[in-house]
Design a protein around this motif. Structure first.
Motif, PDB file in Angstrom:
ATOM      1  N   LEU A 191       0.823  -1.207   0.000  1.00 27.00           N
ATOM      2  CA  LEU A 191       0.000   0.000   0.000  1.00 27.00           C
ATOM      3  C   LEU A 191       0.858   1.259   0.000  1.00 27.00           C
ATOM      4  CD1 LEU A 191      -2.943  -0.802   2.472  1.00 27.00           C
ATOM      5  CD2 LEU A 191      -3.065  -0.514  -0.001  1.00 27.00           C
ATOM      6  N   LEU A 192       1.909   1.278   0.804  1.00 25.48           N
ATOM      7  CA  LEU A 192       2.787   2.440   0.853  1.00 25.48           C
ATOM      8  C   LEU A 192       3.524   2.629  -0.467  1.00 25.48           C
ATOM      9  CD1 LEU A 192       4.230   2.059   4.456  1.00 25.48           C
ATOM     10  CD2 LEU A 192       2.715   3.863   3.647  1.00 25.48           C
ATOM     11  N   HIS A 193       3.868   1.520  -1.117  1.00 22.21           N
ATOM     12  CA  HIS A 193       4.501   1.625  -2.433  1.00 22.21           C
ATOM     13  C   HIS A 193       3.542   2.256  -3.444  1.00 22.21           C
ATOM     14  CE1 HIS A 193       6.928   0.671  -5.909  1.00 22.21           C
ATOM     15  NE2 HIS A 193       5.912   0.018  -6.441  1.00 22.21           N
ATOM     16  N   MET A 194       2.283   1.854  -3.417  1.00 21.86           N
ATOM     17  CA  MET A 194       1.283   2.438  -4.309  1.00 21.86           C
ATOM     18  C   MET A 194       1.065   3.917  -3.989  1.00 21.86           C
ATOM     19  SD  MET A 194      -1.459  -0.702  -4.364  1.00 21.86           S
ATOM     20  CE  MET A 194      -2.656   0.258  -5.269  1.00 21.86           C
ATOM     21  N   LYS A 195       1.103   4.264  -2.725  1.00 20.59           N
ATOM     22  CA  LYS A 195       0.947   5.673  -2.338  1.00 20.59           C
ATOM     23  C   LYS A 195       2.044   6.527  -2.940  1.00 20.59           C
ATOM     24  CE  LYS A 195       1.028   8.748   1.657  1.00 20.59           C
ATOM     25  NZ  LYS A 195       1.970   9.678   1.002  1.00 20.59           N
ATOM     26  N   SER A 196       3.280   6.022  -2.874  1.00 23.55           N
ATOM     27  CA  SER A 196       4.408   6.759  -3.431  1.00 23.55           C
ATOM     28  C   SER A 196       4.359   6.787  -4.957  1.00 23.55           C
ATOM     29  CB  SER A 196       5.726   6.134  -2.959  1.00 23.55           C
ATOM     30  OG  SER A 196       6.828   6.750  -3.569  1.00 23.55           O
ATOM     31  N   LEU A 197       3.962   5.666  -5.568  1.00 27.21           N
ATOM     32  CA  LEU A 197       3.968   5.555  -7.025  1.00 27.21           C
ATOM     33  C   LEU A 197       2.916   6.446  -7.661  1.00 27.21           C
ATOM     34  CD1 LEU A 197       5.391   3.953  -9.292  1.00 27.21           C
ATOM     35  CD2 LEU A 197       3.548   2.284  -9.137  1.00 27.21           C
TER      36      LEU A 197
END
Length: 726
Positions: A191-197
């Protein structure tokens, strides 16, 4: 069939071998593509899964201890079962087994991650997971063993759970009861990766988490907000430390200044609102370096990569394919042989540059990240973004300049600690060792050279090779640098037959400071501190080569480094390419062939064919041979418009051409990289005169050789003689 491993410890040698035996039994009963019931302690033979996922579940969760007859997996009712658990004290022969398990004096066994075994394929995902978790489990056991022993004088205090133990705990924590696809940790990280991406805002991310928590079954462990998700990463050593900074960059509010509300140097308030005292003027984000470097040895695969430069690299006397082949690395090894003896000691590079976080058009605010790059890795791994470690994130509406040094304090403290050595666990040897690291050089553009070195990069002493008798010469509106022929080899005809021979007293190359002279110069400016201040009387009216002594000189090895600073070749290529194209196309406002440049030629008494010609009351600026006519400009731009590149080789350069096809603008860094090395030498052939074209082609060849994956030392020596750089 022997089922004693079912009651054993997870990730122990017996457990790993038992899972392998069970899966071999399954493969003999079922075809590879058939889904089977999962007998792990969570699924309890209630779900049909693929066989590889079943293996992972058993490794992670263990086998259901009540499932003693494997009737769902092809076992006969009459099959004999060994139910008692194995006692390692009664099996001393395990020490000599083919799996390499060693029985320690306390009765525990060393774990071996079988993903690195000789008989296991490297592309087996299940074995990779097995090996990774096995390595982490072994690390946790080793730390637990050390905690139980008498601490040595140099032992680290264990006042909190280690990284290894936390990862093992989070890897087993369910996202919600019955969830088999994700653990809490894996789901939050995705989820945090998607937030950054996708650039999701903090408030939106918190709202998504709240919605997911309501949609998931009860008793789920999903974080309720973005801050809770960040805290999870912080527990695993992936967080950062926020350090308040004086508005004028005088000091960091840490250590002795942590309790102050005003700057002890300039007296300015630490807070934007002095009454509320909640929002600081500036915040420096420090990402601790030591825990991340320790994690490079947490698994066997990572530990092997960190020692690649010494264990697997094939040295060559004529070629350079890795930083270890360079003279700077080898000179460092000769100076510090004790550091070079252990292949696990890390050589690091320090890189920094500014960027605009709110888009390129919004230039009112910039930030300066500082990255640390480990060079022990293979060449293809050194350049992977995943191996770039952000050490600092510096806030600043503008370039920090000389104040950059105050932001480096936390990083320099980390580097001093790493030079002395920190205790770390090596999964390859399954032992603790003293990890050391050193910065070999810095990488930056030319303006940042002054920021990180303290040396002036402007004025008469801007050339870094001219500490004494510089090649600078004052012109009408700027300072020029002439006499680079002095760097040519003795006997070269250009050393005598050139128009700049009489501008300087000597034709010998300018000299550089020795280490002793350099330290003496730095001693004069060691009192200079960052922040807002007035210049002292001693500083006024005196030309200084070194403006201040940067904190990197606190490192014990810094004065012995052969190559402290490297200029980013991509920045240099962009500057040269833009200036070259603007001058050839005679783009107004960007060309270097200006009226002031022609007047400077007259003052110097050179290039009479390019000087202004008087025509009555007016003057005529003659056309230079290196500029194109309008028809030639159109031919050149048409050539660029029709260029076709392989997919991924370069961007669409035709988008940088204006409507009338006579101007090139808006080039990006990689566009200039391709143009200078590949396109311009071909495009200018037949358009410009032969002598001018050959110079452009030779310049392109120079950068092409310099940027190649394999550098040939004899070619570099030849280029150094043919193209003197200053």
């Amino acid at each position: 069939m022997d089922q004693s491993w079912v009651h054993g410890r997870l990730f122990s040698t017996e457990h790993i071998d038992g899972v392998k035996e069970f899966m071999s039994f399954i493969q003999g009963k079922f075809s590879e593509n058939v889904e089977i019931l999962c007998p792990c302690a969570r699924c309890l033979n209630q779900k049909y899964l693929c066989q590889s996922l079943v293996k992972k579940h058993i490794l992670m969760n263990g086998m259901d201890s009540s499932y003693t007859r494997w009737i769902y997996h092809g076992e006969s009712f009459n099959f004999d079962v060994v139910k008692h658990p194995i006692d390692v004290h009664d099996n001393a022969d395990l020490a000599g087994s083919s799996h390499g398990a060693n029985v320690r004096e306390d009765g525990s066994t060393d774990l071996v991650g079988s993903s690195h075994g000789e008989n296991v394929r490297e592309d087996d995902n299940a074995d990779r997971l097995e090996g990774f978790l096995g390595d982490l489990h072994a690390a946790a056991e080793e730390e637990a063993r050390r905690d139980g022993e008498n601490e040595d004088a140099d032992a680290e205090p264990h006042d909190k759970e280690s990284f290894f133990k936390i990862v093992m705990k989070e890897a087993k924590r369910q996202l919600y009861p019955g969830c088999t696809k994700f653990s809490k940790f894996a789901f939050v990280v995705k989820l945090l990766h998607m937030k950054s991406l996708y650039r999701i805002s903090n408030s939106t991310f918190s709202a998504i988490l709240k919605l997911l928590a309501e949609a998931f079954p009860e008793h789920n462990t999903l974080p309720k907000s973005y801050n809770e998700a960040k805290n999870l990463l912080k527990e695993l050593g992936l967080g950062y430390e926020s350090i308040h900074v004086c508005y004028n960059n005088c000091v960091l509010f840490r250590k002795g200044y942590a309790h102050l509300d005003k700057c002890p140097v300039c007296g300015l308030s630490r807070w934007k609102d002095e009454e509320r005292k909640k929002i600081p003027q500036k915040v420096l984000r420090h990402f601790p370096l030591v825990p991340r470097l320790k994690r490079m040895f947490a698994t066997k695969e990572a530990s092997e990569q960190a020692q690649w430069h010494k264990l697997k690299r094939q040295p060559s006397e004529k070629e350079m394919t890795h930083p270890a082949d360079g003279e700077a690395w080898q000179d460092f090894d000769r100076e510090f042989p004790d550091f070079a003896d252990d292949a696990r000691n890390l050589r690091l590079g320090l890189a920094t540059d500014g960027f605009y976080p709110f888009s390129e058009k919004n230039t009112k605010y910039s930030m300066w990240p500082v990255f640390v790059v480990p060079y022990n890795l293979p060449p293809w791994a050194c350049i992977e973004e995943s191996n770039f470690m952000m050490a600092l994130l510096i806030p600043r509406p503008k370039c920090p300049g000389k104040d950059f040094d105050v932001f480096l304090e936390p990083l320099v403290e980390d580097l001093l600690e790493l030079w002395t050595g920190v205790r770390a666990y090596d999964a390859l040897t399954r032992r603790m060792f003293k990890l050391r690291a050193a910065i070999l050089w810095c990488i930056h553009d030319y303006p940042a050279l002054s920021t990180l070195s303290g040396r002036t990069t402007r004025g008469y002493f801007a050339c870094t090779h001219c500490d004494e008798h510089p090649l600078s010469y004052g012109l009408r509106s700027k300072i020029g640098y002439f006499g680079h022929f002095r760097f040519l080899p003795e006997g070269n005809p250009l050393r005598r037959n050139n128009e700049f021979a009489g501008l300087h007293e000597s034709n010998n190359p300018p000299s550089e400071f020795s280490t002793e002279e350099l330290l003496a110069e730095l001693e004069k400016v060691k009192h200079v501190r960052p922040g807002k201040r007035k210049r002292s009387e001693l500083e006024r009216g005196r030309v200084k080569i070194w403006s201040w002594m940067v904190s990197l000189w606190k490192l014990p090895y810094w004065h012995k480094l052969k190559l402290r600073h490297n200029l980013d070749v991509m920045h240099i290529e962009k500057n040269i390419c833009e200036s070259l194209i603007a001058t050839i196309l005679n783009i107004v406002g960007k060309t270097k062939d200006t009226a002031k440049a022609r007047l400077d030629l007259k003052d110097l008494g050179i290039k009479k064919e390019l000087q202004f010609r008087e025509d009555g009351d007016s003057c005529e600026m003659p056309r230079a041979r290196y500029t194109l006519t309008n028809d030639q400009k159109k031919d050149f731009c048409e050539f660029l418009r029709e260029l076709k590149f392989p997919d991924g080789f370069a961007s669409n350069i035709s988008r940088c051409l204006n409507t009338d096809g006579t101007k090139v603008q808006g080039l990006r860094t990689h566009d200039c990289h391709i143009l200078l090395q590949r396109i311009l030498p071909a495009a200018m052939r037949g358009i410009l005169d032969k002598d001018i074209y050959e110079v452009i082609a030779e310049l392109g060849r120079f950068f092409r050789e310099l940027c190649s994956k394999t550098l040939h030392k004899d070619v570099l020596a030849e280029l150094k003689q043919e193209i003197p750089l200053c």
